[in-house]
Design an enzyme around this catalytic site. Structure first.
Site, PDB file in Angstrom:
ATOM      1  N   LYS A  80       5.621  -6.532   3.348  1.00 51.12           N
ATOM      2  CA  LYS A  80       4.909  -6.179   2.122  1.00 51.12           C
ATOM      3  C   LYS A  80       3.431  -5.983   2.490  1.00 51.12           C
ATOM      4  CE  LYS A  80       3.912  -5.790  -2.296  1.00 51.12           C
ATOM      5  NZ  LYS A  80       4.057  -4.426  -2.863  1.00 51.12           N
ATOM      6  N   ASN A 101       2.150  -3.924   6.955  1.00 52.89           N
ATOM      7  CA  ASN A 101       1.544  -2.955   6.040  1.00 52.89           C
ATOM      8  C   ASN A 101       0.273  -3.587   5.488  1.00 52.89           C
ATOM      9  OD1 ASN A 101       1.043  -1.770   3.277  1.00 52.89           O
ATOM     10  ND2 ASN A 101       2.669  -0.399   3.956  1.00 52.89           N
ATOM     11  N   CYS A 157      -0.848   3.555  -2.235  1.00 56.32           N
ATOM     12  CA  CYS A 157      -0.260   2.804  -3.349  1.00 56.32           C
ATOM     13  C   CYS A 157      -0.708   3.418  -4.671  1.00 56.32           C
ATOM     14  CB  CYS A 157      -0.674   1.337  -3.297  1.00 56.32           C
ATOM     15  SG  CYS A 157      -0.118   0.446  -4.763  1.00 56.32           S
TER      16      CYS A 157
HETATM   17  C1  SIN Z   1       2.975  -2.002  -5.422  1.00 53.62           C
HETATM   18  O1  SIN Z   1       2.759  -3.114  -4.893  1.00 53.62           O
HETATM   19  O2  SIN Z   1       2.655  -1.744  -6.600  1.00 53.62           O
HETATM   20  C2  SIN Z   1       3.650  -0.921  -4.639  1.00 53.62           C
HETATM   21  C3  SIN Z   1       2.958  -0.682  -3.364  1.00 53.62           C
HETATM   22  C4  SIN Z   1       2.996   0.745  -2.926  1.00 53.62           C
HETATM   23  O3  SIN Z   1       3.696   1.580  -3.505  1.00 53.62           O
HETATM   24  O4  SIN Z   1       2.300   1.078  -1.982  1.00 53.62           O
END
Ligand code: SIN
Length: 305
Positions: free
Chosen positions: A46, A100, A131
């Site tokens: 994540k 990431n 994002c």
């Molecule tokens: C999110 O955490 O809202 C999604 C992250 C992403 O799409 O890069």
């Protein structure tokens, strides 16, 4: 002859081309209960930010036709806790580790990447400049060629191993952004992050996620992703990691033919967490049937009219 599934990206060798997509298995701990992570080419974590983030309130996901909307808001433990609580687990895994990284300011990206540089087992960084769910940073960086180039070149000064630019499809020309990332010194591209969308409950007239809009993922976006992978492959020279709606080995093969060297499986993990293991077996069987010795024989080999 046993087909060889190994691939190499920017000098990093992967046992196979199948990776997890960021945000779809946290930091890998739960997935490791389901199958040995050595079955993966790489685990992608994540997004990690400088400070911990709770993200947006629930509901922050919604199912759509052939897809899923999410606006998580980059919820994560932050770099301090990542280093103390998550890296010790990740360091023990017999797979490549890609972290990431996201941020709302360039200085944040730089600080997080500089901290990660101390950990040799962090094989690569995937820079999340795409994002769609935060007001600052994210897509704001990845929609502007100059900011894209600058973010990559600044991160390259503090992180000595390869840096992947994760590109947004929500731009006029993904090729222009890819070229800017290449110019900034990126070592590879991840193509694509999610497409901005929304969904509404017709009984309450309420948007289905608290951020009102979010990123669309899953099989609905696969044709868009394939086209973008091929467009970037045709105009740029860096290796590509294809992402978007992969659910089977057949999907992986389409991405390889369009020019991807590896792929990431994301949304489908929520339905079948051990899908990467099945895909690896099916991919091997396909290669045997087609008498292919290596993945290289598929990359970019799409036949066009
Ligand atoms: C999110 O955490 O809202 C999604 C992250 C992403 O799409 O890069």
């Amino acid at each position: 002859m046993k087909p060889n599934l190994s691939v190499s990206i920017a000098g990093v060798d992967f046992a196979n081309p199948i990776m997890t997509a960021s945000g779809c298995c946290g930091y890998g701990e739960e997935l490791a209960v389901i199958f040995p992570l050595s079955k993966l080419g790489a685990l992608v974590t994540k997004s990690i930010t400088l400070k911990p983030r709770l993200g947006h309130p629930s509901p922050r996901t919604a199912e759509t036709s052939s897809g899923m909307l999410n606006a998580i808001g980059l919820a994560n433990v932050g770099i301090d806790k990542f280093v103390t609580d998550k890296i010790p687990f990740l360091e023990k895994q017999k797979t490549k580790i890609i972290v990431n990284v996201a941020g709302s300011k360039l200085a944040e990206y730089i600080e997080v990447c500089a901290r990660l540089n101390d950990f040799e087992r962090v094989d690569m960084i995937e820079l999340n400049i795409s994002c769609p769910n935060v007001d600052e940073g994210g897509m704001e960086f990845g929609a502007d060629p100059k900011m894209t180039e600058k973010s990559i070149s600044e991160v390259k000064k503090v992180f000595s191993r390869p840096v992947i630019a994760k590109l947004s499809p929500n731009v006029t020309s993904i090729v222009e952004i890819a070229k800017a990332a290449e110019q900034g010194g990126a070592d590879a591209f991840s193509v694509i992050n999610s497409l901005v969308g929304t969904a509404i409950d017709i009984e309450t007239w309420q948007t289905k996620i608290t951020n009102n809009k979010g990123g669309l993922t899953g099989p609905a976006i696969k044709p868009v992703a394939l086209q973008m992978v091929n467009a970037v492959y045709s105009k740029c020279s860096l290796p590509i990691i294809g992402i978007g709606g992969i659910q089977s080995a057949a999907d992986v093969i389409e991405f390889l033919l369009c020019g991807a060297t590896a792929v990431q499986v994301g949304t489908a993990l929520f339905i079948q967490p051990d899908l990467p293991v099945t895909i690896e077996k099916e991919l091997k069987a396909y290669m045997k049937r087609k008498k292919l010795n290596s993945i290289d024989e598929l990359i970019g080999k799409v036949r066009k009219y």
